[in-house]
Structure formats: C-alpha cells, structure tokens
Design a protein around this motif. Structure first.
Motif, PDB file in Angstrom:
ATOM      1  N   THR A  25       0.978  -1.396  -0.010  1.00 20.49           N
ATOM      2  CA  THR A  25       0.774  -0.067  -0.001  1.00 20.49           C
ATOM      3  C   THR A  25       0.962   1.287   0.057  1.00 20.49           C
ATOM      4  O   THR A  25       1.695   1.092   0.399  1.00 20.49           O
ATOM      5  CB  THR A  25      -1.181  -0.282   1.473  1.00 20.49           C
ATOM      6  OG1 THR A  25      -0.330  -0.318   2.036  1.00 20.49           O
ATOM      7  CG2 THR A  25      -1.813  -1.449   1.293  1.00 20.49           C
ATOM      8  N   TYR A  63       1.023   6.067   0.142  1.00 20.43           N
ATOM      9  CA  TYR A  63      -0.380   6.743   0.153  1.00 20.43           C
ATOM     10  C   TYR A  63       0.597   8.499  -0.235  1.00 20.43           C
ATOM     11  O   TYR A  63       1.711   8.099  -0.440  1.00 20.43           O
ATOM     12  CB  TYR A  63      -0.024   7.315   1.927  1.00 20.43           C
ATOM     13  CG  TYR A  63      -0.846   5.726   2.299  1.00 20.43           C
ATOM     14  CD1 TYR A  63      -1.790   5.592   3.366  1.00 20.43           C
ATOM     15  CD2 TYR A  63       0.199   4.859   2.628  1.00 20.43           C
ATOM     16  CE1 TYR A  63      -2.148   4.904   3.228  1.00 20.43           C
ATOM     17  CE2 TYR A  63      -0.120   3.787   3.415  1.00 20.43           C
ATOM     18  CZ  TYR A  63      -1.489   3.664   4.391  1.00 20.43           C
ATOM     19  OH  TYR A  63      -1.613   2.236   4.401  1.00 20.43           O
ATOM     20  N   GLN A 114      -1.990  12.690   3.368  1.00 20.18           N
ATOM     21  CA  GLN A 114      -2.035  11.511   4.383  1.00 20.18           C
ATOM     22  C   GLN A 114      -0.937  11.624   4.915  1.00 20.18           C
ATOM     23  O   GLN A 114      -1.105  10.806   6.402  1.00 20.18           O
ATOM     24  CB  GLN A 114      -1.994  10.147   3.570  1.00 20.18           C
ATOM     25  CG  GLN A 114      -3.584   9.775   2.283  1.00 20.18           C
ATOM     26  CD  GLN A 114      -4.066   9.211   1.704  1.00 20.18           C
ATOM     27  OE1 GLN A 114      -3.006   8.513   1.164  1.00 20.18           O
ATOM     28  NE2 GLN A 114      -4.966   8.564   1.987  1.00 20.18           N
ATOM     29  N   GLY A 157      -6.221   2.213   8.960  1.00 21.37           N
ATOM     30  CA  GLY A 157      -7.967   2.870   8.140  1.00 21.37           C
ATOM     31  C   GLY A 157      -7.628   4.128   7.576  1.00 21.37           C
ATOM     32  O   GLY A 157      -8.874   4.489   7.251  1.00 21.37           O
ATOM     33  N   VAL A 158      -6.731   4.735   6.764  1.00 25.16           N
ATOM     34  CA  VAL A 158      -6.861   5.811   5.851  1.00 25.16           C
ATOM     35  C   VAL A 158      -6.944   4.485   4.574  1.00 25.16           C
ATOM     36  O   VAL A 158      -6.235   3.356   4.472  1.00 25.16           O
ATOM     37  CB  VAL A 158      -5.501   5.816   6.466  1.00 25.16           C
ATOM     38  CG1 VAL A 158      -5.302   7.290   4.837  1.00 25.16           C
ATOM     39  CG2 VAL A 158      -4.990   6.635   7.803  1.00 25.16           C
ATOM     40  N   THR A 159      -7.308   4.854   3.583  1.00 27.77           N
ATOM     41  CA  THR A 159      -7.797   4.556   2.584  1.00 27.77           C
ATOM     42  C   THR A 159      -6.267   4.739   1.299  1.00 27.77           C
ATOM     43  O   THR A 159      -6.400   5.610   1.597  1.00 27.77           O
ATOM     44  CB  THR A 159      -8.421   4.789   1.461  1.00 27.77           C
ATOM     45  OG1 THR A 159      -9.940   4.265   2.630  1.00 27.77           O
ATOM     46  CG2 THR A 159      -9.284   4.200   0.491  1.00 27.77           C
ATOM     47  N   PRO A 160      -5.367   4.013   1.430  1.00 24.28           N
ATOM     48  CA  PRO A 160      -4.247   4.056   0.559  1.00 24.28           C
ATOM     49  C   PRO A 160      -4.471   4.634  -0.803  1.00 24.28           C
ATOM     50  O   PRO A 160      -5.958   3.929  -0.913  1.00 24.28           O
ATOM     51  CB  PRO A 160      -3.687   2.327   0.739  1.00 24.28           C
ATOM     52  CG  PRO A 160      -4.351   1.675   1.393  1.00 24.28           C
ATOM     53  CD  PRO A 160      -5.828   2.386   1.457  1.00 24.28           C
ATOM     54  N   ALA A 161      -3.578   5.562  -1.388  1.00 28.48           N
ATOM     55  CA  ALA A 161      -3.802   6.012  -2.963  1.00 28.48           C
ATOM     56  C   ALA A 161      -3.581   4.863  -3.650  1.00 28.48           C
ATOM     57  O   ALA A 161      -4.218   5.200  -4.896  1.00 28.48           O
ATOM     58  CB  ALA A 161      -2.789   7.077  -2.831  1.00 28.48           C
ATOM     59  N   THR A 175      -2.806   0.764  -3.490  1.00 25.74           N
ATOM     60  CA  THR A 175      -2.675  -0.874  -3.531  1.00 25.74           C
ATOM     61  C   THR A 175      -1.966  -1.661  -4.741  1.00 25.74           C
ATOM     62  O   THR A 175      -2.554  -2.067  -6.200  1.00 25.74           O
ATOM     63  CB  THR A 175      -3.487  -1.064  -3.026  1.00 25.74           C
ATOM     64  OG1 THR A 175      -4.586  -0.761  -2.056  1.00 25.74           O
ATOM     65  CG2 THR A 175      -3.749  -2.664  -2.711  1.00 25.74           C
TER      66      THR A 175
END
Length: 237
Positions: free
Chosen positions: A3, A5, A9, A229-233, A235
C-alpha cells in the motif's frame, strides 16, 4: 500486498504525533544512518556526500550525517538551498562533518569534485513537504537546488566505476510524491535505495517515479499505526 499513500495522508498521520512531541525526525535519521552505514564495508575509510535541503528532509539527512560521522566516515555536506536545519546542522558539525562552500556562480566543478571523492551520496534536498502537484504542491526543483542536483547527476555519469551509490531520503528529490510524475528527469538523481518513512509514498511505486526510486525500504519509525483505517492512494498486489 503493498500500500502507498499521498503526501497529505502522511502529513495528517504524523501531525498528532508531532504535536505530542514524538521525535520522528530523530527516529528517521537514525534509521537512515543505519542504512547508509550498512552499505560501507569499512565505515572509517568511507566518504559520504550529503546534499541537504532547507526543510525536514534536509534535517533528516543532517542528523543522519552526525550518526554516520560518529561511525567513523568522512562526511561532506552541500547546502543545496543555502540555509539548513539549524539543530541538525549543529549536530552534524559537532560529529565532525564538514560543509562544502560552493561558489556563487557555476557549481559544476565543485559538485563534481565532491561526487568523485565519495562512495555514497545522500539525497536530502526535497521530500514531501511541498506535496504533490495535484494537491497544489510544486515538487520540481528550482534555483540552487536544481543546479546542485543537475551537477551531481552529470558528475555521477562521468565517474569511473564503481560510481557512488545514491540513497534518497523519503523520496528522490524532484519527483511528485503522489503521482510519480517527474517534471525534469535531468534534474532528479536516480536512487539505488530510497529509505521512506511512516508509509510508502504513492509516487515511489508509480511510474516514472518508481524508476528513479530504486529499492524502496519502509521504516515505520513508530508511526505507521497512524495510517490504520486510512484508504491507500495505491494498492499493489
């Protein structure tokens, strides 16, 4: 699964830790120094060139320079933006590192002399502080910083083998940390190793930035949990 970011982020994740006084720069610099020293067969006989910017990226590089000098290496520091992180510079100088005085005009010869005299170059000019272009940042190098990197790139190309290894601090200077875009390839040092902190930056795994990053090594520095809990930019499988 890997992942990655955005700069924003990562900044948001580290902000509460910095507010509590967690010494993230010290942790980052220690891990960076360990990586550089691990590349040196005989640290006491090694010569390291640190290209230091004015911000936190330069601070990481300079605090690492102090630790590398403490390991016995000869460390030269090039101020790529004129001013440098004061506390980090003081630590580096106290450990025996030396600042290279650059001429006012063309820096090509001065940088070439430094590059030809070292085994490892630490690229600590510009990290994620400017952010990605899509978020309003401007990661492309300008002015003296650009001149220093261009001169170093030319010097590396003309160095007889073995050429110096390049270790980038967090990201290679001049790539967009979010998109991986490279505004001026001739003004970006291709790293052999990028030591990145907290989370992998999206631009390190997205072309063309990925081609400049070399091997990417993540150092959590006790802060990666802030990305839970942070959505990756990005994956990648």
């Amino acid at each position: 699964m890997r992942t990655a970011y955005t700069a924003a982020q990562i900044r948001a994740a580290e902000a509460p830790l910095l507010a509590r006084g967690v010494p993230l720069m010290v942790r980052a610099s220690q891990s960076l120094a360990e990586h550089v020293v691990s590349l040196l067969p005989v640290p006491a006989a090694a010569r390291i060139l640190v290209l230091a910017g004015a911000g936190d990226n330069g601070g990481d590089a300079l605090f690492a320079a102090a630790s590398i000098a403490d390991a016995g290496a000869t460390v030269a520091i090039v101020p790529a933006m004129g001013r440098m992180h004061e506390a980090a510079l003081a630590a580096a100088l106290a450990s025996g590192a030396k600042v290279v005085e650059l001429p006012e005009g063309d820096v090509t010869e001065a940088i070439a002399a430094c590059v030809h005299d070292c085994e490892v170059i630490v690229d600590g000019v510009l990290g994620i502080g400017a952010g990605g272009a899509a978020a309003g940042g401007s990661p492309a190098l300008r002015g003296r910083a650009r001149e220093v990197i261009v001169a170093a790139k030319l010097a590396i190309a003309s160095t007889p083998h073995p050429r110096p290894l390049v270790v980038a601090v967090d990201t290679p200077s001049g790539i967009d940390p979010d998109s991986g875009e490279v505004a001026e390839p001739d003004a970006v040092l291709k790293a052999d190793l990028t030591v990145t902190f907290i989370g992998i930056k999206a631009g390190l795994v997205t072309e063309p930035g990925a081609s400049f990053a070399g091997k990417v090594w993540l150092e959590p520095i006790g802060a990666s949990h802030a990305l839970l809990g942070v959505t990756p930019a990005v994956t990648l499988n």
